[in-house]
Design an enzyme around this catalytic site. Structure first.
Site, short mmCIF file in Angstrom:
data_model
loop_
_atom_site.label_atom_id
_atom_site.label_comp_id
_atom_site.label_asym_id
_atom_site.label_seq_id
_atom_site.Cartn_x
_atom_site.Cartn_y
_atom_site.Cartn_z
N ARG A 116 8.34 -15.80 -20.91
CA ARG A 116 7.53 -14.58 -20.73
C ARG A 116 6.28 -14.83 -19.88
O ARG A 116 5.25 -14.21 -20.07
CB ARG A 116 7.12 -13.98 -22.08
CG ARG A 116 8.30 -13.54 -22.93
CD ARG A 116 7.88 -12.62 -24.05
NE ARG A 116 9.04 -12.25 -24.83
CZ ARG A 116 9.48 -12.96 -25.86
NH1 ARG A 116 8.86 -14.06 -26.23
NH2 ARG A 116 10.54 -12.55 -26.52
N LYS A 138 3.91 -9.77 -5.86
CA LYS A 138 5.14 -8.96 -5.98
C LYS A 138 6.32 -9.92 -6.03
O LYS A 138 6.56 -10.67 -5.07
CB LYS A 138 5.30 -8.04 -4.77
CG LYS A 138 4.60 -6.71 -4.92
CD LYS A 138 5.03 -5.77 -3.82
CE LYS A 138 4.28 -4.46 -3.93
NZ LYS A 138 4.58 -3.58 -2.78
N LYS A 212 -5.02 -8.72 3.31
CA LYS A 212 -4.13 -8.53 2.17
C LYS A 212 -4.86 -8.83 0.86
O LYS A 212 -4.72 -8.11 -0.13
CB LYS A 212 -2.87 -9.38 2.29
CG LYS A 212 -1.99 -9.25 1.06
CD LYS A 212 -0.53 -9.19 1.31
CE LYS A 212 0.20 -8.74 0.05
NZ LYS A 212 1.62 -8.84 0.12
N ARG A 226 -2.96 -0.13 -2.25
CA ARG A 226 -1.99 -1.15 -1.86
C ARG A 226 -0.80 -0.54 -1.10
O ARG A 226 -0.11 -1.24 -0.37
CB ARG A 226 -1.52 -1.93 -3.09
CG ARG A 226 -0.63 -3.11 -2.71
CD ARG A 226 -0.45 -4.10 -3.83
NE ARG A 226 0.43 -5.18 -3.40
CZ ARG A 226 0.64 -6.29 -4.08
NH1 ARG A 226 0.03 -6.48 -5.23
NH2 ARG A 226 1.46 -7.21 -3.61
N ASN A 230 2.44 -0.88 2.98
CA ASN A 230 3.77 -0.41 3.37
C ASN A 230 3.75 0.30 4.72
O ASN A 230 4.71 1.00 5.07
CB ASN A 230 4.34 0.53 2.31
CG ASN A 230 4.66 -0.20 1.03
OD1 ASN A 230 5.28 -1.25 1.06
ND2 ASN A 230 4.21 0.32 -0.09
N HIS A 233 6.78 0.77 6.94
CA HIS A 233 7.93 0.33 6.16
C HIS A 233 8.87 1.46 5.75
O HIS A 233 10.00 1.18 5.35
CB HIS A 233 7.48 -0.42 4.90
CG HIS A 233 7.04 -1.83 5.19
ND1 HIS A 233 6.01 -2.13 6.05
CD2 HIS A 233 7.49 -3.02 4.72
CE1 HIS A 233 5.84 -3.43 6.10
NE2 HIS A 233 6.72 -4.01 5.30
N HIS A 237 12.60 0.56 5.93
CA HIS A 237 13.48 0.48 4.76
C HIS A 237 14.69 1.39 4.92
O HIS A 237 15.80 1.06 4.47
CB HIS A 237 12.72 0.82 3.47
CG HIS A 237 11.78 -0.27 3.05
ND1 HIS A 237 10.65 -0.04 2.29
CD2 HIS A 237 11.79 -1.61 3.29
CE1 HIS A 237 10.02 -1.20 2.08
NE2 HIS A 237 10.69 -2.16 2.67
N HIS A 254 13.94 -7.62 9.47
CA HIS A 254 13.00 -6.75 8.76
C HIS A 254 11.73 -6.47 9.58
O HIS A 254 11.32 -5.31 9.73
CB HIS A 254 12.64 -7.37 7.41
CG HIS A 254 11.57 -6.61 6.68
ND1 HIS A 254 11.79 -5.39 6.10
CD2 HIS A 254 10.25 -6.89 6.48
CE1 HIS A 254 10.66 -4.94 5.55
NE2 HIS A 254 9.72 -5.85 5.77
N1 GLY Z 1 4.42 -6.44 0.88
C1 GLY Z 1 3.60 -5.39 0.44
C2 GLY Z 1 2.79 -5.72 -0.76
O1 GLY Z 1 2.69 -6.87 -1.14
O2 GLY Z 1 2.24 -4.85 -1.37
#
Ligand code: GLY
Length: 351
Positions: A116, A138, A212, A226, A230, A233, A237, A254
């Site tokens: 966990r 992520k 970032k 955040r 994107n 994207h 996508h 990509h």
């Molecule tokens: N790749 C986009 C993010 O990390 O939010």
């Protein structure tokens, strides 16, 4: 070495420079009681010699993942967690992900799930991972029904972006990273900075990572700001979902799809009266400056692309895009399908 702090709780650092992987022992030592490590990587990185000089200074086992999106599966996570268990990895130990985005996504999710929550460190070896995937926590895998459908926000305890490892990157992987880099030219509150192109690669990575880190610190779980990460994207996508990207030699990678998506987003923003011609031209210049094309791939069907964009994770039964505008790049909901179709028509598509 460029050091960028990520101001989360707990905070961590991203260290960028040639040979950064050799700092692994220092990162592991800073985690307190770590008795062993699980290094997760891919055969190509071992063959390229990038495990040499990578020493956590605790006993470690190496776990190999397969290549490409196919390795981003729940089966990979199960296999990793089972081998962690067989090796006796404890919750106080550490997982070390050495590779690009596939490795950090899968190893990070395995770390998030094992006991966990077990700490992990990313040693990012691709440009895409260094400017994006390895930072911000992520993690996740694909399902047959779609990409990244299962995952967790699980922050690494440190990120090492070793620019030396970029020397073994295939050209396609460079292009992939450059597509993500182009997006950062329009983020971070500053004027879109074509001079990003003029920096050396270490400084380019540093600039992107700083942006970032700031965005992630402000919105760790993507409830608002955040989403700007994107940028470009939504169409990318959709191209991927339609099999026009990441589907083989003839398809877009990509980052190449993101480059097309950035110019599409600029044209859509102009159509909606959010930006002017000059700003669109700037998007085209930045994308071209990174050596990327803004053309829709052959076979792109506008109606299918609009349907795929309606299934984007930002959408709430509508069409939602991250768009440039007077206040910078932000999420815009409720965009009319007609505006999207007209913008696609403006871009092509090629027959
Ligand atoms: N790749 C986009 C993010 O990390 O939010």
């Amino acid at each position: 070495m460029i050091v960028v702090p990520v101001a989360l709780d707990p905070p961590y650092e991203v260290r960028i420079g040639a040979g950064a992987r050799r700092e692994l022992a220092r990162v592991v030592a800073s985690l307190g009681e770590v008795r062993q490590a699980a290094v997760v990587t891919q055969g190509a990185l071992v063959d390229a010699g990038w495990l040499e000089g990578l020493d956590p200074k605790v006993p470690f086992d190496v776990h190999l993942l397969g290549d490409g999106e196919a390795a981003k599966s729940l089966a990979s996570v199960e296999a990793l967690c089972r081998s962690f268990a067989r090796d006796g990895l404890s919750r106080a130990d550490v997982v070390v992900a050495v590779g690009g985005g596939v490795v950090s996504d899968v190893a990070g999710f395995a770390a998030a799930s094992y006991h966990r929550g077990t700490r992990y460190v990313n040693v990012a070896t691709s440009l895409l991972a260094q400017v994006d995937a390895a930072i911000g926590g992520k993690t996740g895998v694909n399902l047959p029904e779609g990409k990244n459908l299962v995952g967790a926000f699980w922050q690494p305890s440190g990120v090492l972006c070793d620019t030396e490892t970029l020397s073994s990157l295939p050209e396609r992987e460079w292009r992939c990273g450059r597509g993500e880099m182009a997006k950062y030219a329009f983020l971070g509150g500053a004027d879109p900075d074509a001079s990003l192109l003029a920096l050396d690669v270490e400084e380019q990575v540093g600039r992107c990572v700083r942006i970032k880190a700031e965005v992630v610190a402000a919105d760790e779980t993507e409830s608002g700001e955040r989403m700007s990460l994107n940028y470009g994207h939504t169409l990318a996508h959709a191209l991927e979902a339609e099999g026009l990207a990441d589907a083989g030699a003839g398809a877009l990678a990509h980052g190449e799809a993101v480059a097309v998506g950035l110019v599409f987003a600029a044209l859509l923003a102009r159509r909606l009266g959010r930006i002017d011609d000059e700003r669109v031209a700037l998007h085209r210049r930045v994308v071209a400056g990174f050596g990327l094309s803004a053309e829709l791939p052959a076979g792109a069907d506008p109606d299918r692309l609009v349907a795929a964009m309606g299934r984007d994770k930002k959408a709430r039964h509508d069409l939602a895009f991250v768009l440039d505008g007077p206040d910078g790049v932000e999420l815009v909901r409720g965009v009319a399908p007609e505006a999207v179709l007209a913008t696609l028509a403006e871009m092509g598509p090629r027959p």
